[in-house]
Design an enzyme around this catalytic site. Sequence first.
Site, PDB file in Angstrom:
ATOM      1  N   PRO A  88       0.818  -1.217   0.000  1.00 28.36           N
ATOM      2  CG  PRO A  88      -0.716  -1.523   1.740  1.00 28.36           C
ATOM      3  CD  PRO A  88       0.549  -2.076   1.160  1.00 28.36           C
ATOM      4  CD  GLU A 115       0.136  -5.994  10.645  1.00 23.57           C
ATOM      5  OE1 GLU A 115      -0.044  -4.856  10.199  1.00 23.57           O
ATOM      6  OE2 GLU A 115      -0.787  -6.806  10.886  1.00 23.57           O
ATOM      7  NE  ARG A 153      -5.943  -5.593 -21.467  1.00 21.23           N
ATOM      8  CZ  ARG A 153      -6.067  -4.508 -22.198  1.00 21.23           C
ATOM      9  NH1 ARG A 153      -5.199  -3.510 -22.044  1.00 21.23           N
ATOM     10  NH2 ARG A 153      -7.013  -4.384 -23.081  1.00 21.23           N
ATOM     11  CG  ASP A 168      -6.877  -0.926 -24.207  1.00 22.52           C
ATOM     12  OD1 ASP A 168      -7.730  -1.254 -25.048  1.00 22.52           O
ATOM     13  OD2 ASP A 168      -6.124  -1.721 -23.638  1.00 22.52           O
TER      14      ASP A 168
HETATM   15  C1  4H6 Z   1       3.007  -5.255   2.116  1.00 22.14           C
HETATM   16  C2  4H6 Z   1       2.905  -4.595   3.330  1.00 22.14           C
HETATM   17  C3  4H6 Z   1      -0.803  -4.239  -1.639  1.00 22.14           C
HETATM   18  C4  4H6 Z   1       1.926  -5.976   1.636  1.00 22.14           C
HETATM   19  C5  4H6 Z   1       1.736  -4.673   4.061  1.00 22.14           C
HETATM   20  C6  4H6 Z   1      -0.661  -5.168  -0.621  1.00 22.14           C
HETATM   21  C7  4H6 Z   1      -2.771  -3.436  -0.576  1.00 22.14           C
HETATM   22  C8  4H6 Z   1      -1.869  -3.364  -1.615  1.00 22.14           C
HETATM   23  C9  4H6 Z   1       0.737  -6.066   2.353  1.00 22.14           C
HETATM   24  C10 4H6 Z   1       0.642  -5.383   3.580  1.00 22.14           C
HETATM   25  C11 4H6 Z   1      -1.600  -5.196   0.414  1.00 22.14           C
HETATM   26  C12 4H6 Z   1      -2.045  -2.346  -2.708  1.00 22.14           C
HETATM   27  C13 4H6 Z   1      -0.894  -6.681   4.947  1.00 22.14           C
HETATM   28  C14 4H6 Z   1      -0.827  -4.258   5.154  1.00 22.14           C
HETATM   29  C15 4H6 Z   1      -2.290  -6.650   5.500  1.00 22.14           C
HETATM   30  C16 4H6 Z   1      -2.201  -4.325   5.731  1.00 22.14           C
HETATM   31  C17 4H6 Z   1      -0.385  -6.868   1.782  1.00 22.14           C
HETATM   32  N1  4H6 Z   1      -2.639  -4.318   0.387  1.00 22.14           N
HETATM   33  N2  4H6 Z   1      -0.552  -5.428   4.338  1.00 22.14           N
HETATM   34  N3  4H6 Z   1      -2.887  -1.346  -2.504  1.00 22.14           N
HETATM   35  N4  4H6 Z   1      -1.527  -6.061   1.482  1.00 22.14           N
HETATM   36  O1  4H6 Z   1      -1.400  -2.461  -3.731  1.00 22.14           O
HETATM   37  O2  4H6 Z   1      -2.426  -5.557   6.368  1.00 22.14           O
END
Ligand code: 4H6
Length: 249
Positions: A88, A115, A153, A168
């Site tokens: 994220p 995490e 793609r 696209d």
């Molecule tokens: C790395 C670090 C990608 C991966 C933390 C992965 C959303 C996206 C994750 C986490 C993801 C995206 C584990 C943090 C679950 C929150 C795996 N979430 N998480 N937006 N989660 O690309 O708790």
Amino acid sequence: MRFDILTLFPDMFSSPLKESIMGRAIEKGLVQIRTVNIRDFTLDKHQVVDDTPYGGGQGMVMKVEPVARAIESVKSKNPSALTIYLTPQGKPFNQDLARRLSSQSHLILLCGRYEGVDERVRELFIDEEISIGDYVLTGGELAAMVVIDAISRFIPGVLGSERSAEEDSFFNSLLEYPQYTRPFEFRGKGVPEVLLSGNHSAISLWRRKEALRRTLLRRPDLLAKALLTEEEKGFLEEILNNDSKSDGS
Ligand code: 4H6
């Protein structure tokens, strides 16, 4: 193009990427997808891949050694492979980034769980961090599939001969125009007359206008990037003045 996916859940990838266009791309040898189970790179008897965070706090952290050994096992066969971490906190993924990454011959995609991974994995091995959007997933696996699909793609031959990802909607920074197919009428709703006219220049013009209308009403932020002719800017003025309706079409 080759993708190596490092994950604790390799079974998640068995079905989605084998269907339809992605399935044919793999059959044709245009795309190669391999999963690497991070748990196979543990050295302890119980194959432990997570541990509690230093400093305390909730949840668990992915241990550095198994992830490091998994990445190195792929890199030892191809040192030039680019390693991407789906998180994220990464750079927002979009069509431009998909196109840019499609020029690589080999990507390693690291899928985090718990995490996330120990920070030293990032420092030592990660070339790019990517986020597929501002929401949280339980793991990076679905994000990896999204990235693989969008990148593939752009590989010549994946979409078939006459179609290319460059056509696209996001390539010209506009949303797509509305599509219709048979029947001619459904529950009292018809098809725009112009699409039945056989007048190809009128159809093109209508589609361009509808694409502009949709973009203006739904995603005005995209218009800043769009290359518009003076005529098209005129259409936008027209749309703004005439229908301020919220796209009932
Ligand atoms: C790395 C670090 C990608 C991966 C933390 C992965 C959303 C996206 C994750 C986490 C993801 C995206 C584990 C943090 C679950 C929150 C795996 N979430 N998480 N937006 N989660 O690309 O708790």
